[in-house]
Design an enzyme around this catalytic site. Structure first.
Site, PDB file in Angstrom:
ATOM      1  N   SER A  11       0.852  -1.193   0.000  1.00 27.24           N
ATOM      2  CA  SER A  11       0.000   0.000   0.000  1.00 27.24           C
ATOM      3  C   SER A  11       0.885   1.240   0.000  1.00 27.24           C
ATOM      4  O   SER A  11       1.650   1.467   0.946  1.00 27.24           O
ATOM      5  CB  SER A  11      -0.879   0.019   1.253  1.00 27.24           C
ATOM      6  N   HIS A  36      -1.283  -1.328  -4.252  1.00 26.55           N
ATOM      7  CA  HIS A  36      -2.544  -1.023  -3.573  1.00 26.55           C
ATOM      8  C   HIS A  36      -2.609   0.484  -3.329  1.00 26.55           C
ATOM      9  O   HIS A  36      -1.711   1.065  -2.718  1.00 26.55           O
ATOM     10  CB  HIS A  36      -2.603  -1.799  -2.257  1.00 26.55           C
ATOM     11  N   ASP A  38      -4.743   3.499  -1.744  1.00 29.17           N
ATOM     12  CA  ASP A  38      -5.801   3.810  -0.779  1.00 29.17           C
ATOM     13  C   ASP A  38      -6.358   5.204  -1.009  1.00 29.17           C
ATOM     14  O   ASP A  38      -5.678   6.199  -0.783  1.00 29.17           O
ATOM     15  CB  ASP A  38      -5.246   3.701   0.648  1.00 29.17           C
ATOM     16  N   MET A  40      -9.058   7.956   0.063  1.00 37.03           N
ATOM     17  CA  MET A  40      -9.919   8.335   1.204  1.00 37.03           C
ATOM     18  C   MET A  40     -10.438   9.744   1.005  1.00 37.03           C
ATOM     19  O   MET A  40      -9.702  10.617   0.523  1.00 37.03           O
ATOM     20  CB  MET A  40      -9.109   8.275   2.500  1.00 37.03           C
ATOM     21  N   HIS A  69      -8.372   0.981  -3.879  1.00 36.26           N
ATOM     22  CA  HIS A  69      -9.282   0.751  -2.754  1.00 36.26           C
ATOM     23  C   HIS A  69      -9.977   2.067  -2.424  1.00 36.26           C
ATOM     24  O   HIS A  69      -9.373   2.971  -1.851  1.00 36.26           O
ATOM     25  CB  HIS A  69      -8.444   0.226  -1.576  1.00 36.26           C
ATOM     26  N   MET A  71     -12.154   4.253  -0.364  1.00 40.69           N
ATOM     27  CA  MET A  71     -12.813   4.447   0.934  1.00 40.69           C
ATOM     28  C   MET A  71     -13.505   5.802   0.859  1.00 40.69           C
ATOM     29  O   MET A  71     -13.116   6.771   1.523  1.00 40.69           O
ATOM     30  CB  MET A  71     -11.767   4.393   2.057  1.00 40.69           C
ATOM     31  N   MET A 140     -11.428  -6.001   5.680  1.00 41.68           N
ATOM     32  CA  MET A 140     -10.583  -5.050   6.411  1.00 41.68           C
ATOM     33  C   MET A 140     -10.210  -5.659   7.757  1.00 41.68           C
ATOM     34  O   MET A 140     -11.079  -6.113   8.510  1.00 41.68           O
ATOM     35  CB  MET A 140     -11.314  -3.728   6.643  1.00 41.68           C
ATOM     36  N   GLY A 145      -8.856   3.910   7.346  1.00 49.10           N
ATOM     37  CA  GLY A 145      -8.561   5.322   7.582  1.00 49.10           C
ATOM     38  C   GLY A 145      -7.079   5.623   7.718  1.00 49.10           C
ATOM     39  O   GLY A 145      -6.614   6.649   7.236  1.00 49.10           O
ATOM     40  N   ASP A 173      -6.391  -6.461   4.515  1.00 47.31           N
ATOM     41  CA  ASP A 173      -5.766  -5.133   4.478  1.00 47.31           C
ATOM     42  C   ASP A 173      -5.797  -4.522   5.876  1.00 47.31           C
ATOM     43  O   ASP A 173      -6.876  -4.302   6.434  1.00 47.31           O
ATOM     44  CB  ASP A 173      -6.569  -4.267   3.484  1.00 47.31           C
ATOM     45  N   GLY A 174      -4.585  -4.273   6.391  1.00 45.76           N
ATOM     46  CA  GLY A 174      -4.478  -3.615   7.696  1.00 45.76           C
ATOM     47  C   GLY A 174      -3.723  -4.468   8.696  1.00 45.76           C
ATOM     48  O   GLY A 174      -4.143  -5.587   8.997  1.00 45.76           O
ATOM     49  N   GLY A 175      -2.576  -3.967   9.157  1.00 45.70           N
ATOM     50  CA  GLY A 175      -1.807  -4.670  10.181  1.00 45.70           C
ATOM     51  C   GLY A 175      -1.172  -5.960   9.714  1.00 45.70           C
ATOM     52  O   GLY A 175      -0.883  -6.845  10.524  1.00 45.70           O
TER      53      GLY A 175
HETATM   54  C1  DX5 Z   1      -6.280   1.424   5.823  1.00 45.09           C
HETATM   55  C2  DX5 Z   1      -5.744   1.132   4.431  1.00 45.09           C
HETATM   56  C3  DX5 Z   1      -4.605   0.163   4.424  1.00 45.09           C
HETATM   57  C4  DX5 Z   1      -3.427   0.565   5.217  1.00 45.09           C
HETATM   58  C5  DX5 Z   1      -2.525  -0.597   5.439  1.00 45.09           C
HETATM   59  O1  DX5 Z   1      -7.436   2.175   5.704  1.00 45.09           O
HETATM   60  O2  DX5 Z   1      -6.761   0.585   3.621  1.00 45.09           O
HETATM   61  O3  DX5 Z   1      -4.227  -0.173   3.100  1.00 45.09           O
HETATM   62  O4  DX5 Z   1      -2.733   1.603   4.630  1.00 45.09           O
HETATM   63  O5  DX5 Z   1      -1.450  -0.158   6.164  1.00 45.09           O
HETATM   64  P1  DX5 Z   1      -0.675  -1.065   7.210  1.00 45.09           P
HETATM   65  O6  DX5 Z   1      -0.129  -2.221   6.452  1.00 45.09           O
HETATM   66  O7  DX5 Z   1       0.374  -0.152   7.728  1.00 45.09           O
HETATM   67  O8  DX5 Z   1      -1.655  -1.493   8.264  1.00 45.09           O
HETATM   68 ZN    ZN Z   2      -6.453  -0.381   1.555  1.00 45.12          ZN
END
Ligand code: DX5
Ligand code: ZN
Length: 213
Positions: A11, A36, A38, A40, A69, A71, A140, A145, A173-175
Site C-alpha cells: 500500500s 494497492h 488507498d 480516502m 481501494h 474508501m 478489512m 482510515g 488489508d491492515g496490520g
Molecule cells: C487502511 C488502508 C490500508 C493501510 C494498510 O485504511 O486501507 O491499506 O494503509 O497499512 P498497514 O499495512 O500499515 O496497516
Molecule cells: Zn487499503
C-alpha cells in the site's frame, strides 16, 4: 497470475510521497505483485489521501496491476475517473454505496476487475446477494482510515467464513506483517496488502519475500 498463489500488494499510503515515483519503481523491482492505492475522502473515513490525478501521474511508471481501494462515500461518482486514470481494479465499500449492483456493472462494463470491501463491524452476510458477481472480497483487518494499526485477530473468522463460499481473490488489508500474513493465508486469504511492513523496512525485497512466508 494464478489465484492460488499469494499475491503481495504494497500500500503506497506508507510510501515517501516526496519520492513517490522512485518508491513505485522500488517495490516493482523488489517483487511486488500489485500496487494497492488507498483513496480516502474525509467523509467515509476520517482521512484524505490520493485522488485520480496521482493515479494518472504514477501510471506510466510501472506495469504493475493497480488495485484501487476506494474508501469514499458514493463511489459510483468516481469510478469512471479512476478507471480513466489507470485503475485495473476498483474495490468499493459496501457500507458506502447505495446500489452495489450499479457499481459492479459499471466497472465490469469497462473491462476492469471489481472488488467489494467490508469494514470490521460489517457482517459477511451483507455480501450474499453480490458475492458471485465480484472478482475480489476485501476483508478489512483494521478500521479503515490509517496505516500502521494493529491487525484485528477476530477478522480471521470472517476470512474463513467467506473462503468457504468464495473461490476468487480474498484480500486482507491492515496490520499485515510476517506473522499476521501467515494467519491470514491459513484462514484463506490470497492477496495481502501491506503498508508499514514494506515501506518502513530497509529492504523492500526482503520485506515482500518475508510476507510470502
Ligand atoms: C487502511 C488502508 C490500508 C493501510 C494498510 O485504511 O486501507 O491499506 O494503509 O497499512 P498497514 O499495512 O500499515 O496497516
Ligand atoms: Zn487499503
Amino acid at each position: 497470475m494464478s489465484e492460488k498463489n499469494i499475491l503481495i500488494a504494497p500500500s503506497i499510503l506508507s510510501a515517501d510521497f516526496s519520492r513517490l515515483g522512485e518508491e513505485i519503481k522500488a517495490i516493482e523491482t523488489a517483487g511486488a505483485d500489485w500496487i494497492h492505492i488507498d483513496v480516502m475522502d474525509g467523509v467515509f473515513v476520517p482521512n484524505i489521501t490520493i485522488g485520480p490525478l496521482v493515479v494518472s501521474a504514477i501510471r506510466p511508471l510501472t506495469k504493475l496491476f493497480f488495485d484501487v481501494h476506494l474508501m469514499i462515500k458514493d463511489p459510483i461518482n468516481y469510478v469512471d475517473q479512476f478507471i480513466k486514470s489507470g485503475a485495473d481494479m476498483i474495490t468499493f465499500h459496501i457500507e458506502a454505496c447505495r446500489d452495489a449492483r450499479e457499481i459492479i456493472g459499471r466497472v465490469k462494463s469497462k473491462g476492469k476487475k471489481i472488488g467489494v470491501s467490508i469494514k470490521p463491524a460489517t457482517n459477511a452476510d451483507v455480501l450474499n446477494d453480490i458475492i458471485n458477481e465480484v472478482d475480489m472480497v476485501l476483508v478489512m483487518t483494521v478500521e479503515p482510515g490509517f496505516g500502521g494499526q494493529s491487525f484485528m485477530e477476530d477478522m480471521l473468522l470472517k476470512v474463513k467464513e467467506i473462503r468457504k463460499r468464495f473461490r476468487r481473490y480474498l484480500q486482507v488489508d491492515g496490520g499485515i506483517d510476517k506473522i499476521t500474513a501467515k494467519k491470514a493465508v491459513n484462514a484463506g486469504a490470497n492477496i495481502l496488502v501491506a503498508g508499514t511492513a514494506v515501506f518502513k523496512e530497509s529492504s523492500y525485497k526482503q520485506a515482500i519475500a518475508g510476507l510470502r512466508g
